[in-house]
Design a protein around this motif. Structure first.
Motif, mmCIF file in Angstrom:
data_model
loop_
_atom_site.group_PDB
_atom_site.id
_atom_site.type_symbol
_atom_site.label_atom_id
_atom_site.label_comp_id
_atom_site.label_asym_id
_atom_site.label_seq_id
_atom_site.Cartn_x
_atom_site.Cartn_y
_atom_site.Cartn_z
ATOM 1 N N CYS A 318 32.747 11.639 -3.665
ATOM 2 C CA CYS A 318 33.935 11.540 -4.516
ATOM 3 C C CYS A 318 34.969 10.623 -3.864
ATOM 4 O O CYS A 318 35.201 10.696 -2.667
ATOM 5 C CB CYS A 318 34.520 12.932 -4.734
ATOM 6 S SG CYS A 318 36.012 12.935 -5.741
ATOM 7 N N CYS A 320 38.224 10.511 -4.819
ATOM 8 C CA CYS A 320 39.576 10.955 -5.196
ATOM 9 C C CYS A 320 40.479 11.037 -3.960
ATOM 10 O O CYS A 320 40.005 11.030 -2.823
ATOM 11 C CB CYS A 320 39.528 12.294 -5.931
ATOM 12 S SG CYS A 320 39.479 13.752 -4.876
ATOM 13 N N CYS A 323 39.524 13.944 -1.571
ATOM 14 C CA CYS A 323 38.313 13.749 -0.762
ATOM 15 C C CYS A 323 38.469 12.617 0.259
ATOM 16 O O CYS A 323 37.825 12.642 1.300
ATOM 17 C CB CYS A 323 37.117 13.496 -1.676
ATOM 18 S SG CYS A 323 36.659 14.974 -2.598
ATOM 19 N N HIS A 349 41.028 16.778 -7.497
ATOM 20 C CA HIS A 349 39.585 16.633 -7.298
ATOM 21 C C HIS A 349 38.790 17.025 -8.542
ATOM 22 O O HIS A 349 37.901 16.300 -8.974
ATOM 23 C CB HIS A 349 39.098 17.447 -6.092
ATOM 24 C CG HIS A 349 37.604 17.492 -6.029
ATOM 25 N ND1 HIS A 349 36.862 16.419 -5.578
ATOM 26 C CD2 HIS A 349 36.716 18.425 -6.464
ATOM 27 C CE1 HIS A 349 35.585 16.700 -5.722
ATOM 28 N NE2 HIS A 349 35.467 17.911 -6.255
#
Ligand SMILES: [Zn+2]
Length: 391
Positions: A318, A320, A323, A349
């Motif tokens: 991920c 984002c 993360c 997330h």
């Protein structure tokens, strides 16, 4: 298959709204489309995060945008009661009031009134109900429902419908869909705005003939799009999928199809197969606040002791903000300590997870490889290493 842009505008459809069907998957009924609204366009299949009270809980609009989200949902019932649609209208409408520049869909409030149970009374005219906030008495009619949504200024308005619970007697379902059709006509007649789209909502429970009857009556009225309502109200999964399949076959091909209140990644992947274009659900946002996080390898319960020392990101695939910057150990600490930041980071997330999932869905449909994508996703998701407890 490349398709022509839809530019048919009847009396009942918006002049600023259009749905363009761009491609179809090779082996399923999945479709790739693009919806155009006065506040921008978005590709479908799309997931719409829920921002009931003019906020996606915990996030600034800028954070929501950074997740890849292109459209959000707000709720007519809640905003009518607090702070009041007229106040929002005086502040320049919902987009300006909440500072969200992209498309907004407003739910009609029928489902919220339905879920109030004993606090409502249904008549031909509309719903009489008591506010869940202060007990005050209100009436929501198809006409007032449209007037409220026009004052809010959403890009996509929904008709007022009657949602009934599952299971229900067939004659009850029939009566409810007949009322929903009469109300849809009143909604269509009541609309004044030509810049806002209006979607019809089909009812009919899990009965194929009743769904078809409702959809045909709505299609004759010529809405900008069509929703499947009254699902995910307790029916078994197989019945939900079956109902979506036969309903989607009855829906007009050249308009967006919106499945309301569904669902999990598995539900979305299944219903995309049947040609659904739009989804909304509280799951990613609500679960984020409860510490249940989505990863490629399955669901993860952040409070579990196994993450106490875990330096890894939630999901190593991920991209984002959460993360890229924080470990599972830190996120667990925030959650256990009940810090506000836990809600913010978890919600970023989960919404990114859904937005990324839908991006993958669209790319697969574009490439005609949806079934392969779906299988590969579920293989990893359902047999992954993360636990599924407490979800
Ligand atoms: Zn992430």
């Amino acid at each position: 298959m490349k398709l022509e842009k839809n530019d048919i505008h009847t009396q009942n459809t918006s002049r600023s709204f259009a749905f363009e069907l761009k491609a179809r998957d090779a082996s399923t009924r999945a479709r790739l489309g693009e919806v155009h609204t006065p506040h921008g366009s978005f590709e479908t299949p799309v997931f719409i995060p829920v921002g009931t009270r003019a906020t996606v809980k915990g996030l600034t609009p800028e954070m929501v945008e950074q997740t890849g989200t292109k459209i959000i949902l707000a709720n007519t019932y809640h905003l009518y009661l607090r702070p009041g649609h007229e106040l929002i209208g005086r502040h320049g409408g919902l987009h300006r009031f909440m500072n969200w520049p992209l498309p907004i869909l407003t739910d009609s409030g029928g489902f919220q009134v339905y879920s109030l149970g004993v606090l409502r009374k249904l008549t031909e005219e509309g719903y009489a109900f008591q506010s869940h906030i202060d007990g005050s008495s209100h009436v929501m009619t198809p006409e007032s429902c449209i007037a409220i949504q026009e004052t809010l200024g959403s890009d996509i308005m929904m008709c007022l419908d009657e949602c009934i619970s599952y299971p229900a007697e067939r004659r009850q379902v029939e009566a409810s869909l007949a009322l929903t059709i009469r109300w849809a006509k009143r909604c269509a007649d009541a609309r004044r705005s030509t810049s806002q789209a209006l979607f019809g909502i089909s009812q009919g429970g899990v009965h194929a003939d009743l769904r078809k009857r409702c959809i045909e009556a709505l299609a004759e009225m010529g809405f900008d799009g069509y929703a499947l309502g009254g699902l995910s109200v307790g029916e078994p999964k197989e019945l939900l999928y079956e109902t979506v399949e036969f309903s989607a076959l009855a829906l007009p091909d050249d308009k967006p199809r919106y499945l309301m209140g569904v669902g999990t990644p598995e539900d979305i992947l299944e219903c995309v197969c049947h040609g659904v274009d739009m989804f909304d659900c509280v799951i990613p946002t609500r679960n984020a606040r409860n510490g249940m996080l989505f990863t490629k390898k399955g669901k993860l319960v952040i409070k579990n002791a196994r993450y106490r020392q875990d330096r890894n990101p939630l999901d190593d695939q991920c991209r984002c903000y959460t993360c890229r910057n924080f470990s599972r150990a830190y996120l667990r600490h925030l959650f256990i300590a009940r810090e506000i930041l836990a809600i913010v980071l978890n919600t970023i997330h989960n919404i990114t997870f859904y937005a990324t999932l839908m991006k993958g869905v669209r790319e697969a449909v574009r490439g005609g490889t949806y079934e392969t994508f779906r299988k590969a996703f579920l293989d990893t998701y359902q047999t992954g290493s993360e636990e599924e407890k407490g979800c």
